[in-house]
Motif scaffolding. Structure first.
Motif, PDB file in Angstrom:
ATOM      1  N   LEU A   1       0.835  -1.212   0.000  1.00 47.11           N
ATOM      2  CA  LEU A   1       0.000   0.000   0.000  1.00 47.11           C
ATOM      3  C   LEU A   1       0.863   1.253   0.000  1.00 47.11           C
ATOM      4  CD1 LEU A   1      -2.842   1.147   0.078  1.00 47.11           C
ATOM      5  CD2 LEU A   1      -2.802   0.964   2.579  1.00 47.11           C
ATOM      6  N   MET A   2       1.918   1.265   0.775  1.00 48.39           N
ATOM      7  CA  MET A   2       2.825   2.415   0.802  1.00 48.39           C
ATOM      8  C   MET A   2       3.526   2.570  -0.546  1.00 48.39           C
ATOM      9  SD  MET A   2       4.000   4.958   2.499  1.00 48.39           S
ATOM     10  CE  MET A   2       3.840   4.726   4.262  1.00 48.39           C
ATOM     11  N   GLY A   3       3.900   1.467  -1.181  1.00 48.02           N
ATOM     12  CA  GLY A   3       4.539   1.521  -2.499  1.00 48.02           C
ATOM     13  C   GLY A   3       3.613   2.095  -3.555  1.00 48.02           C
ATOM     14  N   VAL A   4       2.332   1.665  -3.517  1.00 44.51           N
ATOM     15  CA  VAL A   4       1.346   2.193  -4.469  1.00 44.51           C
ATOM     16  C   VAL A   4       1.172   3.692  -4.281  1.00 44.51           C
ATOM     17  CG1 VAL A   4      -1.099   2.157  -5.108  1.00 44.51           C
ATOM     18  CG2 VAL A   4       0.115   0.013  -4.723  1.00 44.51           C
ATOM     19  N   LEU A   5       1.075   4.119  -3.031  1.00 45.54           N
ATOM     20  CA  LEU A   5       0.897   5.540  -2.736  1.00 45.54           C
ATOM     21  C   LEU A   5       2.092   6.361  -3.235  1.00 45.54           C
ATOM     22  CD1 LEU A   5      -0.814   7.709  -1.366  1.00 45.54           C
ATOM     23  CD2 LEU A   5       0.359   7.197   0.777  1.00 45.54           C
ATOM     24  N   ASN A   6       3.304   5.859  -2.998  1.00 49.20           N
ATOM     25  CA  ASN A   6       4.509   6.575  -3.459  1.00 49.20           C
ATOM     26  C   ASN A   6       4.577   6.637  -4.980  1.00 49.20           C
ATOM     27  OD1 ASN A   6       5.461   7.173  -0.904  1.00 49.20           O
ATOM     28  ND2 ASN A   6       6.580   5.237  -0.727  1.00 49.20           N
ATOM     29  N   ASP A   7       4.157   5.546  -5.644  1.00 50.06           N
ATOM     30  CA  ASP A   7       4.126   5.537  -7.107  1.00 50.06           C
ATOM     31  C   ASP A   7       3.173   6.594  -7.651  1.00 50.06           C
ATOM     32  OD1 ASP A   7       5.990   3.593  -7.363  1.00 50.06           O
ATOM     33  OD2 ASP A   7       4.595   1.958  -7.814  1.00 50.06           O
TER      34      ASP A   7
ATOM     35  N   VAL B   1      15.134   3.398  -9.430  1.00 48.13           N
ATOM     36  CA  VAL B   1      15.163   2.672 -10.709  1.00 48.13           C
ATOM     37  C   VAL B   1      15.644   1.234 -10.482  1.00 48.13           C
ATOM     38  CG1 VAL B   1      16.191   2.543 -13.007  1.00 48.13           C
ATOM     39  CG2 VAL B   1      15.527   4.765 -12.082  1.00 48.13           C
ATOM     40  N   PHE B   2      16.769   1.102  -9.768  1.00 48.11           N
ATOM     41  CA  PHE B   2      17.284  -0.250  -9.479  1.00 48.11           C
ATOM     42  C   PHE B   2      16.258  -1.057  -8.687  1.00 48.11           C
ATOM     43  CE2 PHE B   2      21.791   0.952 -10.417  1.00 48.11           C
ATOM     44  CZ  PHE B   2      22.121  -0.169 -11.163  1.00 48.11           C
ATOM     45  N   SER B   3      15.599  -0.399  -7.721  1.00 46.55           N
ATOM     46  CA  SER B   3      14.622  -1.105  -6.874  1.00 46.55           C
ATOM     47  C   SER B   3      13.452  -1.620  -7.684  1.00 46.55           C
ATOM     48  CB  SER B   3      14.120  -0.169  -5.765  1.00 46.55           C
ATOM     49  OG  SER B   3      15.160   0.162  -4.885  1.00 46.55           O
ATOM     50  N   ASN B   4      12.946  -0.789  -8.607  1.00 48.32           N
ATOM     51  CA  ASN B   4      11.833  -1.227  -9.449  1.00 48.32           C
ATOM     52  C   ASN B   4      12.211  -2.453 -10.270  1.00 48.32           C
ATOM     53  OD1 ASN B   4       9.707   0.527  -8.834  1.00 48.32           O
ATOM     54  ND2 ASN B   4      10.527   2.145 -10.147  1.00 48.32           N
TER      55      ASN B   4
ATOM     56  N   ILE C   1       7.529   4.925 -14.394  1.00 49.87           N
ATOM     57  CA  ILE C   1       8.247   5.905 -13.561  1.00 49.87           C
ATOM     58  C   ILE C   1       9.752   5.752 -13.747  1.00 49.87           C
ATOM     59  CG2 ILE C   1       8.766   6.534 -11.165  1.00 49.87           C
ATOM     60  CD1 ILE C   1       5.792   5.862 -10.541  1.00 49.87           C
ATOM     61  N   SER C   2      10.223   4.504 -13.827  1.00 50.61           N
ATOM     62  CA  SER C   2      11.661   4.264 -14.045  1.00 50.61           C
ATOM     63  C   SER C   2      12.120   4.893 -15.354  1.00 50.61           C
ATOM     64  CB  SER C   2      11.938   2.762 -14.072  1.00 50.61           C
ATOM     65  OG  SER C   2      11.678   2.181 -12.817  1.00 50.61           O
ATOM     66  N   LYS C   3      11.311   4.749 -16.407  1.00 45.71           N
ATOM     67  CA  LYS C   3      11.651   5.321 -17.713  1.00 45.71           C
ATOM     68  C   LYS C   3      11.782   6.840 -17.623  1.00 45.71           C
ATOM     69  CE  LYS C   3      10.137   5.257 -22.575  1.00 45.71           C
ATOM     70  NZ  LYS C   3      10.115   6.687 -22.858  1.00 45.71           N
TER      71      LYS C   3
END
Length: 779
Positions: free
Chosen positions: A333-339, A404-407, A482-484
Motif C-alpha cells: 500500500l505504501m509503495g502504491v501511494l509513493n508511485d 530505478v534499481f529497486s523497481n 516511472i523508471s523510464k
C-alpha cells in the motif's frame, strides 16, 4: 568649224568627268548598302523589282511560287504565300499609305525576324512612281520581348494564385497595386480599390502609429499584427510584412504582404483555453493527491510503525503468517501511494534531480540489504557486480537511482521462480570528454521472460502484461513507467531484452561524472585544486560566513580581500583589480545586486566575473541573479569543495567556463572600427563607397537591434539567430570588430538556450552600436 569641234570636245570631257563622279558616288552608295545588315529594294507600280541589294536576294526574293512568309496576328504565328503577301502590301502603298510590319523568315541558320518599312516614291510630290522597301534584323529584340512576355505571364499567374494579400501604395497611402486575392480576403473587387486610400481598410490605432514610425525609421517592418476591414464590416486579424522600395537611394513606393491569421488565432485561443483547463485540472489533482497522501500516509505510517514494534519471536506459526501478510500488505500500500505521488510529479513536470556524492560500493550494499532477505526467502540467488572502471564516487541523484534499481530488482524477484538467479551490475558504457561518464545499470533474471509483442507496452503508465481479473502478479503497472521517466531525467535510456536461454535483461543508462568524496579543502583531489593563485574579493555582511569563505579560499591558495558591506566593496573594486568576486545578495544599505551593478561601471573590474552567494535556493533564483548581470550562483551553506570548484571554473584557463568568460570579455581589446580592414576596402571601392556602405550598415544595424528587442519580447529565438548571424557577417566584413564579436557571442549563447542573459547582452550590443555611431562620424 574648228572652234565648234573644240567646244564639243570640251563638253564631252566635262560629261565624262561628271559620269565618272556619278559612278564613284553610286559605287560608294552600293558598297554601303551591300556591306550592312539592311535589306533594301524598290519595285515599280506594277510590283516588278527595279533594284535591290544582296540582302534582299538572300532573304526576300522568292525561290518558288510556293515560298511563304510568316507574321504574327492576334498573338498567333500565321503564314501566307510570299508573292500574295507582298502584293497585298504594295496595293496599300499605292493608295498613299505607309506600312510598318514584322515578318519571320525561315533560313538555313534558323528563324529570323525582320522589321519592314514600305513607303511610296513620288514624282514631284504628286504621282507615285515606285515603292521603296527597307528592312532590318530584330530577331534578338523579338526573342527578348517574347521572354519578357512569358515572364510577365508567369508572374501574373503566380500573382493571381497568391493566397496572401499583396499591396502597393504611394507615400500618400493611395493604393496602386493589389493582388486578386483581395476578393477572397476582403470581398472587394481589385480594380475598384485601385486609387483608394489604404486607411479606409484597416483599424487605425496607436500600434499603427508605431508601425509608421518604425517603417520610416528602419525602412521595413516584419510580423506586424493588425486588423483589416472586410467589405461586410468584419475585422480580420492579419500579420504583415511592409517595406519601402527605393531606387538609386530614392524611395519610390511602399509594398507589403498581409496574411489572414483568423484560423491561427482561433486555434491559439483554443489551445490557450485547453492549457488553462489542463493547468487548473492539474492543480486540483495535485491538491487532491497532496491532501489524500497526507490523510492516507498518516495512519499508514502508524500501522507500519506498530507492525515494526511487534517482536516476531513471540508469535506462533499461525500468527507469524498473519503478521507477514499484514506487513507485506502495508508495504504494498505504501509503495502504491509513493508511485502515485511520483506519477503526479512527473506529469506536472516538477520532478527534479538532486545530485550528490554517491559511493558506488555503499550504494550496492544498500541494494543488497534491501533485497537479499526477500530473494533468499524465495530461494533466488541475488548477486551484485561493479565494473572495474566504475569510480569509487560518482555524482548522481542517489534516491532516484535507487528507485530505478529497486523497481527492476523487485520485478525480477516477482517474476523469477525458485532456484532462479538475478544478477545486478553497474558498468561504464562510455567515457566522454571533460571527465563525463555514461554509466549502464543492468538487471538480468532467469524468470518468465517477455514476449516480443508485449515489450512496447512495458513502459506505459498503468500498463501490465497480465491485466486480467485472475492475474498472478500484483502491482499498479507504474513502476517501469516511472523508471523510464527518471532515467530520461538523468540523460539516459531504458530497454529490455530476452536473456538467453530464458528470462529478461533490463538495462538503463545515465550521465554522471567522477567526483571527490571529501568536502575538506585540505583533502581536495587534483580535480578541484587550483593551478593559479587568484585574487578574490569576498563580500558578505555575516561575519561567520565571511570568515569561513575567506579561510577556505586562502587554504586553497587564493589571495583574499574580505569586505562586510556593499559600499566598501565598490570602493575596494575601484582601487584593485580582482580575478573573481563572491557577492552576498541580502545585505543592508546596498544589496548584492546593486553593488554588482556599481562595480560593473568601474573600468578596473567591469569584466570581472561576479558570483552570487545566497541562502535562498528557490527555483528561478539562478536565472534572476544572472539576468541582473552576475555570472554564476552558489547557494549557502557553502561547501568548501563547491567554493574552490567555482574559483577553478572561472579562473583556470583550461576550464571551459573560464575560456568562455575570457572570450566574453575579449571585446575590450578590440576596435570599434578596424581601419586596416577599411583601408583594404578603399583600395577596391574608394572612400566614397566605404562611407556609403558604413552608413547603410548603420541604418541596418539600428533596425536589427530594434528587431532583436521585438523578437525577444515574442520569444522568437529562431528569427533572433537569423538576425544575429546576418549582423555578425556584415559587421565582420566592414571591420566593425566589437559588434561582430558581440553578435557572434550572443548567437552562441542563444544556441545554448541561455535565454536568461539575452536582455543584458542586448543592452551591451546597444552600447556598442552607440560607440559605432560616434566612430563613423569621425571617419
Amino acid at each position: 568649224m574648228n572652234h565648234t569641234e573644240e567646244e564639243l570636245k570640251q563638253e564631252i570631257r566635262k560629261l565624262e568627268e561628271a559620269l565618272k563622279d556619278e559612278k564613284q558616288r553610286t559605287a560608294y552608295s552600293t558598297a554601303i548598302l551591300e556591306s550592312g545588315n539592311l535589306i533594301v529594294w524598290t519595285v515599280d507600280i506594277d510590283g516588278q523589282l527595279v533594284s535591290f541589294n544582296q540582302n534582299y536576294f538572300h532573304y526576300f526574293l522568292p525561290t518558288s511560287t510556293s515560298s511563304k512568309i510568316y507574321y504574327e496576328k492576334d498573338g498567333k504565328l500565321r503564314s501566307s504565300k510570299a508573292e500574295t503577301f507582298w502584293q497585298n502590301k504594295y496595293r496599300k502603298i499605292l493608295k498613299g499609305e505607309r506600312v510598318n510590319l514584322e515578318v519571320q523568315i525561315k533560313t538555313e541558320s534558323g528563324n529570323e525576324w525582320k522589321e519592314v518599312f514600305l513607303n511610296p516614291v513620288y514624282d514631284n510630290d504628286i504621282e507615285i512612281i515606285a515603292i521603296s522597301g527597307v528592312a532590318y534584323d530584330i530577331t534578338e529584340k523579338t526573342e527578348s520581348r517574347k521572354k519578357l512576355k512569358s515572364s510577365e505571364e508567369k508572374f501574373r499567374n503566380i500573382f493571381e494564385s497568391f493566397q496572401d494579400l499583396y499591396f502597393r501604395t504611394n507615400f500618400k497611402g493611395n493604393i496602386t497595386m493589389l493582388s486578386p486575392s483581395v476578393k477572397d480576403i476582403l470581398g472587394y473587387d481589385e480594380k475598384k480599390m485601385i486609387g483608394k486610400n489604404a486607411t479606409n481598410y484597416y483599424i487605425y490605432n496607436i500600434k499603427i502609429k508605431s508601425l509608421l514610425r518604425d517603417l520610416i525609421s528602419n525602412g521595413s517592418v516584419r510580423n506586424f499584427e493588425t486588423g483589416i476591414i472586410h467589405k461586410s464590416g468584419k475585422v480580420i486579424p492579419c500579420i504583415c510584412n511592409i517595406r519601402i522600395i527605393s531606387h538609386k537611394g530614392k524611395p519610390q513606393y511602399i509594398e507589403g504582404v498581409a496574411r489572414d491569421i483568423t484560423e491561427l488565432k482561433k486555434t491559439n485561443e483554443e489551445l490557450q483555453f485547453s492549457k488553462e483547463v489542463a493547468e487548473k485540472s492539474l492543480k486540483v489533482k495535485e491538491r487532491f493527491l497532496a491532501n489524500m497522501s497526507h490523510e492516507i500516509k498518516t495512519p499508514l505510517n502508524g500501522i507500519i510503525g506498530m507492525i515494526n514494534l511487534i517482536d516476531e519471536k513471540d508469535l506462533n506459526r499461525e500468527n507469524l503468517e498473519r503478521f507477514i501478510s499484514l506487513k507485506s500488505s502495508a508495504d504494498i500500500l505504501m509503495g502504491v501511494l509513493n508511485d502515485l505521488l511520483d506519477l503526479s510529479k512527473i506529469e506536472a513536470g516538477k520532478m527534479e534531480l538532486k545530485n550528490s556524492v554517491v559511493n558506488t560500493q555503499k550504494f550496492f550494499e544498500k541494494l543488497k540489504t534491501l533485497y537479499q532477505y526477500e530473494a533468499e526467502r524465495n530461494n533466488i540467488s541475488l548477486s551484485f557486480e561493479i565494473g572495474n572502471k566504475i569510480p569509487e564516487n560518482i555524482l548522481a541523484d542517489e534516491i532516484k537511482l535507487m528507485q530505478v534499481f529497486s523497481n527492476l530488482i523487485s520485478n525480477a524477484i516477482k517474476f523469477t521462480a525458485e532456484e532462479g538467479s538475478i544478477r545486478v551490475s553497474l558498468t561504464v558504457e562510455k567515457e566522454k570528454k571533460k571527465g563525463g561518464l555514461k554509466l549502464k545499470g543492468q538487471v538480468l533474471d532467469t524468470g518468465i521472460g517477455i514476449e516480443e509483442s508485449s515489450r512496447k507496452h512495458l513502459f506505459k503508465s498503468f500498463s501490465q502484461l497480465d491485466s486480467s481479473t485472475s492475474k498472478s502478479y500484483k502491482g499498479t503497472g507504474l513502476g517501469l513507467y516511472i523508471s523510464k521517466k527518471l532515467v530520461e531525467l538523468m540523460g539516459g535510456d531504458i530497454e529490455v531484452e530476452n536473456n538467453n536461454p530464458k528470462g529478461s535483461k533490463f538495462w538503463f543508462t545515465f550521465d554522471s561524472i567522477e567526483i571527490s568524496a571529501s568536502a575538506d579543502v585540505s583533502e581536495l583531489n587534483e580535480e578541484v585544486s587550483l593551478s593559479t593563485q587568484s585574487n578574490v574579493l569576498v563580500v558578505d555582511d555575516n561575519s561567520v560566513n565571511l570568515q569561513i569563505a575567506s579561510e577556505i579560499l586562502r587554504k586553497s591558495g587564493c589571495r583574499v580581500t574580505s569586505i562586510n558591506n556593499g559600499k566598501k566593496a565598490v570602493k575596494s573594486a575601484s582601487k584593485e583589480k580582482f580575478d573573481l568576486i563572491f557577492m552576498d545578495i541580502q545585505m543592508p544599505d546596498l544589496d548584492g545586486v546593486e553593488t554588482s551593478k556599481r562595480i560593473r561601471k568601474i573600468d578596473l573590474n567591469k569584466n570581472t566575473p561576479i558570483i552570487a552567494m545566497t541562502a535562498y535556493s528557490m527555483a528561478g533564483d539562478r536565472e534572476k541573479y544572472l539576468s541582473s548581470g552576475m555570472d554564476d550562483y552558489i547557494s549557502k551553506p557553502i561547501l568548501p569543495e563547491s567554493l574552490v570548484y567555482t574559483v577553478k571554473k572561472w579562473t583556470d584557463d583550461e576550464h571551459p567556463t573560464a575560456k568562455k568568460s575570457k572570450k566574453k570579455h575579449l571585446k575590450s581589446s578590440l576596435n570599434t572600427l578596424d581601419f586596416n580592414t577599411l583601408e583594404n576596402l578603399m583600395k577596391f571601392g574608394g572612400k566614397e563607397m566605404v562611407v556609403e556602405t558604413l552608413n547603410e550598415f548603420n541604418n541596418e544595424c539600428k533596425s536589427q537591434v530594434a528587431s532583436l528587442k521585438e523578437e525577444f519580447s515574442r520569444n522568437n529565438f529562431e528569427d533572433i539567430l537569423v538576425i544575429l548571424h546576418t549582423l555578425k557577417g556584415n559587421a565582420g566584413t566592414l571591420g566593425v570588430q566589437k559588434i561582430a564579436f558581440w553578435a557572434e557571442y550572443m548567437e552562441e549563447e542563444v544556441k545554448k538556450k541561455n535565454y536568461h542573459i539575452f536582455e543584458s547582452n542586448l543592452e551591451e550590443l546597444q552600447n556598442l552600436y552607440s560607440e559605432f555611431k560616434i566612430a563613423i562620424k569621425q571617419f
